[in-house]
Design a protein around this motif. Structure first.
Motif, PDB file in Angstrom:
ATOM      1  N   ALA A 146     -97.508  17.549-106.151  1.00  0.00           N
ATOM      2  CA  ALA A 146     -98.364  18.675-106.503  1.00  0.00           C
ATOM      3  C   ALA A 146     -97.810  19.920-105.823  1.00  0.00           C
ATOM      4  O   ALA A 146     -97.564  19.914-104.621  1.00  0.00           O
ATOM      5  CB  ALA A 146     -99.793  18.422-106.042  1.00  0.00           C
ATOM      6  N   HIS A 147     -97.596  20.971-106.593  1.00  0.00           N
ATOM      7  CA  HIS A 147     -97.093  22.230-106.053  1.00  0.00           C
ATOM      8  C   HIS A 147     -98.289  23.172-105.906  1.00  0.00           C
ATOM      9  O   HIS A 147     -98.771  23.735-106.891  1.00  0.00           O
ATOM     10  CB  HIS A 147     -96.019  22.812-106.968  1.00  0.00           C
ATOM     11  CG  HIS A 147     -94.872  21.874-107.213  1.00  0.00           C
ATOM     12  ND1 HIS A 147     -93.856  21.672-106.299  1.00  0.00           N
ATOM     13  CD2 HIS A 147     -94.601  21.040-108.256  1.00  0.00           C
ATOM     14  CE1 HIS A 147     -92.993  20.780-106.772  1.00  0.00           C
ATOM     15  NE2 HIS A 147     -93.421  20.382-107.958  1.00  0.00           N
ATOM     16  N   ASP A 148     -98.780  23.304-104.674  1.00  0.00           N
ATOM     17  CA  ASP A 148    -100.028  24.005-104.397  1.00  0.00           C
ATOM     18  C   ASP A 148     -99.792  25.344-103.720  1.00  0.00           C
ATOM     19  O   ASP A 148     -98.854  25.504-102.933  1.00  0.00           O
ATOM     20  CB  ASP A 148    -100.931  23.156-103.509  1.00  0.00           C
ATOM     21  CG  ASP A 148    -101.522  21.961-104.250  1.00  0.00           C
ATOM     22  OD1 ASP A 148    -101.196  21.785-105.441  1.00  0.00           O
ATOM     23  OD2 ASP A 148    -102.306  21.205-103.646  1.00  0.00           O
ATOM     24  N   ALA A 149    -100.683  26.292-104.023  1.00  0.00           N
ATOM     25  CA  ALA A 149    -100.647  27.621-103.407  1.00  0.00           C
ATOM     26  C   ALA A 149    -101.957  27.850-102.664  1.00  0.00           C
ATOM     27  O   ALA A 149    -103.042  27.620-103.204  1.00  0.00           O
ATOM     28  CB  ALA A 149    -100.441  28.693-104.468  1.00  0.00           C
ATOM     29  N   PHE A 150    -101.867  28.307-101.411  1.00  0.00           N
ATOM     30  CA  PHE A 150    -103.041  28.571-100.581  1.00  0.00           C
ATOM     31  C   PHE A 150    -103.076  30.065-100.260  1.00  0.00           C
ATOM     32  O   PHE A 150    -102.126  30.616 -99.697  1.00  0.00           O
ATOM     33  CB  PHE A 150    -102.966  27.765 -99.285  1.00  0.00           C
ATOM     34  CG  PHE A 150    -102.981  26.276 -99.499  1.00  0.00           C
ATOM     35  CD1 PHE A 150    -104.152  25.551 -99.376  1.00  0.00           C
ATOM     36  CD2 PHE A 150    -101.816  25.596 -99.837  1.00  0.00           C
ATOM     37  CE1 PHE A 150    -104.176  24.182 -99.579  1.00  0.00           C
ATOM     38  CE2 PHE A 150    -101.816  24.223-100.044  1.00  0.00           C
ATOM     39  CZ  PHE A 150    -103.003  23.516 -99.915  1.00  0.00           C
ATOM     40  N   GLY A 151    -104.178  30.710-100.632  1.00  0.00           N
ATOM     41  CA  GLY A 151    -104.285  32.147-100.410  1.00  0.00           C
ATOM     42  C   GLY A 151    -105.676  32.649-100.698  1.00  0.00           C
ATOM     43  O   GLY A 151    -106.672  31.935-100.493  1.00  0.00           O
ATOM     44  N   GLY A 152    -105.770  33.869-101.209  1.00  0.00           N
ATOM     45  CA  GLY A 152    -107.059  34.485-101.476  1.00  0.00           C
ATOM     46  C   GLY A 152    -107.887  33.776-102.513  1.00  0.00           C
ATOM     47  O   GLY A 152    -109.119  33.925-102.541  1.00  0.00           O
ATOM     48  N   ASN A 153    -107.257  32.990-103.384  1.00  0.00           N
ATOM     49  CA  ASN A 153    -107.976  32.246-104.417  1.00  0.00           C
ATOM     50  C   ASN A 153    -108.316  30.826-103.982  1.00  0.00           C
ATOM     51  O   ASN A 153    -108.761  30.015-104.795  1.00  0.00           O
ATOM     52  CB  ASN A 153    -107.153  32.201-105.711  1.00  0.00           C
ATOM     53  CG  ASN A 153    -106.992  33.569-106.341  1.00  0.00           C
ATOM     54  OD1 ASN A 153    -107.913  34.388-106.304  1.00  0.00           O
ATOM     55  ND2 ASN A 153    -105.830  33.828-106.928  1.00  0.00           N
ATOM     56  N   ALA A 182    -111.945  29.606-102.387  1.00  0.00           N
ATOM     57  CA  ALA A 182    -111.733  30.160-101.050  1.00  0.00           C
ATOM     58  C   ALA A 182    -112.958  30.012-100.159  1.00  0.00           C
ATOM     59  O   ALA A 182    -112.839  29.742 -98.963  1.00  0.00           O
ATOM     60  CB  ALA A 182    -111.331  31.627-101.163  1.00  0.00           C
ATOM     61  N   ASN A 183    -114.139  30.183-100.732  1.00  0.00           N
ATOM     62  CA  ASN A 183    -115.371  30.123 -99.958  1.00  0.00           C
ATOM     63  C   ASN A 183    -116.126  28.841-100.282  1.00  0.00           C
ATOM     64  O   ASN A 183    -116.509  28.603-101.434  1.00  0.00           O
ATOM     65  CB  ASN A 183    -116.242  31.341-100.258  1.00  0.00           C
ATOM     66  CG  ASN A 183    -115.563  32.643 -99.883  1.00  0.00           C
ATOM     67  OD1 ASN A 183    -115.010  32.774 -98.795  1.00  0.00           O
ATOM     68  ND2 ASN A 183    -115.581  33.611-100.784  1.00  0.00           N
ATOM     69  N   LEU A 184    -116.327  28.006 -99.263  1.00  0.00           N
ATOM     70  CA  LEU A 184    -116.985  26.722 -99.461  1.00  0.00           C
ATOM     71  C   LEU A 184    -118.313  26.687 -98.714  1.00  0.00           C
ATOM     72  O   LEU A 184    -118.433  27.213 -97.605  1.00  0.00           O
ATOM     73  CB  LEU A 184    -116.090  25.586 -98.973  1.00  0.00           C
ATOM     74  CG  LEU A 184    -114.699  25.486 -99.606  1.00  0.00           C
ATOM     75  CD1 LEU A 184    -113.910  24.330 -98.988  1.00  0.00           C
ATOM     76  CD2 LEU A 184    -114.807  25.312-101.114  1.00  0.00           C
ATOM     77  N   ALA A 185    -119.318  26.062 -99.345  1.00  0.00           N
ATOM     78  CA  ALA A 185    -120.633  25.905 -98.739  1.00  0.00           C
ATOM     79  C   ALA A 185    -121.338  24.774 -99.470  1.00  0.00           C
ATOM     80  O   ALA A 185    -120.951  24.402-100.595  1.00  0.00           O
ATOM     81  CB  ALA A 185    -121.446  27.200 -98.846  1.00  0.00           C
ATOM     82  N   VAL A 186    -122.342  24.206 -98.846  1.00  0.00           N
ATOM     83  CA  VAL A 186    -123.123  23.164 -99.516  1.00  0.00           C
ATOM     84  C   VAL A 186    -123.732  23.757-100.782  1.00  0.00           C
ATOM     85  O   VAL A 186    -124.332  24.828-100.766  1.00  0.00           O
ATOM     86  CB  VAL A 186    -124.225  22.622 -98.586  1.00  0.00           C
ATOM     87  CG1 VAL A 186    -125.114  21.638 -99.344  1.00  0.00           C
ATOM     88  CG2 VAL A 186    -123.609  21.943 -97.371  1.00  0.00           C
ATOM     89  N   GLY A 187    -123.543  23.093-101.887  1.00  0.00           N
ATOM     90  CA  GLY A 187    -124.020  23.577-103.174  1.00  0.00           C
ATOM     91  C   GLY A 187    -122.939  24.231-104.016  1.00  0.00           C
ATOM     92  O   GLY A 187    -123.114  24.413-105.226  1.00  0.00           O
TER      93      GLY A 187
END
Length: 294
Positions: A146-153, A182-187
């Motif tokens: 898997a070729h993954d990109a980590f950033g603002g998205n 990018a933003n994780l939370a319950v729900g």
């Protein structure tokens, strides 16, 4: 998607012979991939996986494939994870957003068998505020990266490379697949609906949904880790000219450590129909160490 999906993708690629004709001078490998012999083989892989991963990325998946000449599953010589080591407890707090995993090799072990799988993380071409990682899950049938990109998205899978049975397939997702926003939370919930062309009219269509249902604590090598609990559904449909579609689906839950960018535990029930059939099969794996081997 998780490594559970990766294992089945490799099996489906081999059975359907999707690379047949992808390179006209590779007819020998293509013929082997489409062999008419049917045997049952035990696969070894996990992902954080590639499609909606994965990663990836599973271990100990039992499926039916026409590309195997041996019917006896080779033992890895490892000891299965104790069930207690695969258990989690309720957690609290906010584990945070997704980060790129450290470079190195991560090992996973099945909670129900002696199978294990290695996931090798390499540095990709990072630029413009984006950190890229090439995350390769290795199996007996072949490897998928898997070729993954980590950033603002968040964490996004841009493409996947599949190497099996002497050929290489490149799956360039359109659109790119969001593995974790990018933003994780319950729900928080997200979905995937993407496809790629494998050549000669063969395609993979990937769909799935993910939702964070809670926070848990999972212990790895004596270290307690706060993780997101994520419920997932995944579906792959692989099509090729003059062949019936191969359908794969799974439903499961994984524990994701965003601070390290890795899945520490995953349990899922998968099944396949069409060119390959697999009855509902439960797979459960855990990571053996938070620190990758160099």
């Amino acid at each position: 998607m998780g490594l559970l999906v990766i294992a089945v993708v490799l099996a489906l690629i081999g059975v359907a012979g999707l690379a047949a004709g992808a390179a006209d001078d590779n007819s020998k490998d293509s013929k082997s991939a489409g062999s008419a012999t049917t045997t049952t083989t035990e696969l070894s892989t996990d992902t954080s996986s590639p499609l909606v991963t994965a990663s990836v990325p599973s271990t100990g998946v039992t499926t039916t494939t026409r590309k195997t000449t041996a019917t006896t599953k080779a033992s890895t010589g490892t000891t299965q994870a104790p069930l207690a080591a695969c258990a989690s407890t309720a957690g609290a707090g906010n584990p945070g957003g997704p980060k790129a995993p450290a470079v190195g090799t991560y090992s996973y072990v099945s909670c129900t068998s002696d199978d294990k799988v290695n996931v090798v993380v390499s540095a990709g071409n990072s630029n413009g505020g984006v950190t890229r990682r090439d995350i390769e899950a290795q199996s007996q049938l072949g490897n998928i990266t898997a070729h993954d990109a980590f950033g603002g998205n968040g964490a996004v899978q841009e493409r996947a490379t599949i190497k099996a049975f002497g050929f290489t397939l490149d799956c360039d997702w359109a659109p790119d697949i969001t593995e974790y926003p990018a933003n994780l939370a319950v729900g928080t919930s997200w979905s995937a609906d993407s496809q790629c062309n494998l050549g000669n009219g063969a395609k993979i269509h990937a769909t799935g949904t993910s939702k964070i249902t809670g926070v848990a604590t999972f212990t790895v090598g004596g270290t307690a880790v706060t993780v997101w609990v994520i419920d997932e559904t995944k579906k792959l449909v692989i099509t090729a000219p003059n062949r019936p579609p191969s359908n794969f689906s799974s439903t499961g839950t994984k524990l994701y450590d965003p601070s390290r960018g890795i899945t520490v535990h995953e349990k899922a029930v998968s099944e396949a129909s069409g060119a390959v059939t697999q009855p509902p099969t439960t797979t459960e794996i855990r990571i053996t160490s938070l620190t990758p081997k160099a």
